[in-house]
Scaffold this motif. Structure first.
Motif, mmCIF file in Angstrom:
data_model
loop_
_atom_site.group_PDB
_atom_site.id
_atom_site.type_symbol
_atom_site.label_atom_id
_atom_site.label_comp_id
_atom_site.label_asym_id
_atom_site.label_seq_id
_atom_site.Cartn_x
_atom_site.Cartn_y
_atom_site.Cartn_z
ATOM 1 N N HIS A 157 -36.769 2.197 56.686
ATOM 2 C CA HIS A 157 -37.434 1.342 55.696
ATOM 3 C C HIS A 157 -36.646 0.083 55.350
ATOM 4 N N ILE A 178 -38.415 -3.123 54.628
ATOM 5 C CA ILE A 178 -39.287 -3.200 53.450
ATOM 6 C C ILE A 178 -38.429 -2.967 52.215
ATOM 7 N N TRP A 200 -47.853 3.677 56.264
ATOM 8 C CA TRP A 200 -48.803 2.572 56.165
ATOM 9 C C TRP A 200 -49.095 2.205 54.722
ATOM 10 N N ARG A 217 -46.352 -0.126 54.079
ATOM 11 C CA ARG A 217 -46.571 -1.461 54.660
ATOM 12 C C ARG A 217 -47.582 -2.270 53.842
ATOM 13 N N ASP A 264 -45.902 -3.457 50.683
ATOM 14 C CA ASP A 264 -44.785 -4.368 50.911
ATOM 15 C C ASP A 264 -45.127 -5.764 50.408
ATOM 16 N N THR A 291 -46.141 -8.360 52.852
ATOM 17 C CA THR A 291 -47.471 -8.373 53.472
ATOM 18 C C THR A 291 -48.351 -9.302 52.630
#
Length: 257
Positions: A7, A10, A231, A234, A237, A240
């Motif tokens: 990780h 992130i 996911w 993600r 994050d 993103t």
């Protein structure tokens, strides 16, 4: 794949997350993944012991037992997070119930209870968290199901409740975009969890269902909670930055069949 090193790209340090249904399955895996990425996580669920078992996995996880169908619960959850950390950056609406309900056996109370947990509770939680999410340019991750956009005979109301979540995701994404709040959803396929047992199926029937599900998945198996949690991480994050209003299906290719 589950170690902290996975990780490193992130970074959620200094951010606060709420994860519902954190006592088992995808919720537990998500709470742990977010905490490993540096977030302070409030794990919410009905069973204190199950939540405590999740919190024991990482010091960054605090617990808040609540039945989200209680009208006062959403405010209590958000308050518990803001009192501790003064902010809410991520809301993961993962709590939900599965119900086998053929049309011939459909009753008002069962439909109401299912929608109360699967649709109303995440809506109220998002509404109460919204001022904090606005302030943080935060994000909402809703957990749907591959059956949010595929028919599921014998459990139509469960599928319909997840279809509602997907439509809420798209509509909220547009509604909140001007305020910098991103809203996305994950739609997992059959995943290892306690949902089938919780739905009241005997163990032999659970094993049978699991086997049948695995046989239908092109990748040949059911998913692991951690594969879905990656996911959620993600989507949550802050890096993103340009993804909103999407429903990402993680189901080993099941939706293609």
């Amino acid at each position: 794949m589950t170690g902290p090193e996975h990780h490193q790209h992130i970074d959620l340090n200094g951010r606060a997350a709420i994860v519902t249904g954190a006592g088992s399955g995808i919720g537990r895996a998500t709470a742990i993944a977010l905490a490993r990425a540096g977030a302070r996580v409030l794990g919410v669920g009905r069973r204190r012991e199950a939540l405590q078992a999740t919190a024991d996995q990482h010091p960054g996880i605090a617990v808040h037992p609540a039945d989200l169908r209680d009208p006062d619960a959403p405010a209590g959850v958000v308050e518990a997070a803001t009192e501790r950390w003064g902010r809410v950056d991520v809301l993961v609406n993962n709590a939900g119930a599965t119900a086998m309900m053929p049309l011939a056996e459909t009753g008002a109370d069962r439909v109401t209870a299912l929608f109360a947990l699967n649709v109303t509770a995440p809506s109220l939680l998002a509404a109460v968290a919204l001022p904090h999410l606005r302030e943080a340019s935060g994000t909402i991750v809703n957990v749907s199901s591959t059956y949010g956009h595929r028919p599921l005979p014998g459990a139509a109301h469960y599928a319909a409740s997840k279809a509602a979540i997907e439509q809420l995701t798209r509509s909220w994404a547009l509604e909140l975009a001007p305020e910098g709040v991103r809203v996305n959803a994950l739609a997992p396929g059959p995943t290892e969890s306690e949902a089938l047992s919780a739905a009241g199926l005997p163990e032999a029937a659970v094993a049978q269902v699991k086997e049948a599900e695995a046989a239908r998945v092109p990748l040949g198996r059911r998913g692991e909670p951690d594969e879905v949690a990656q996911w959620v991480l993600r989507l949550a994050d802050p890096g993103t930055t340009w993804l909103t209003g999407q429903v990402l299906t993680i189901d080993g290719g099941l939706e293609l069949t």
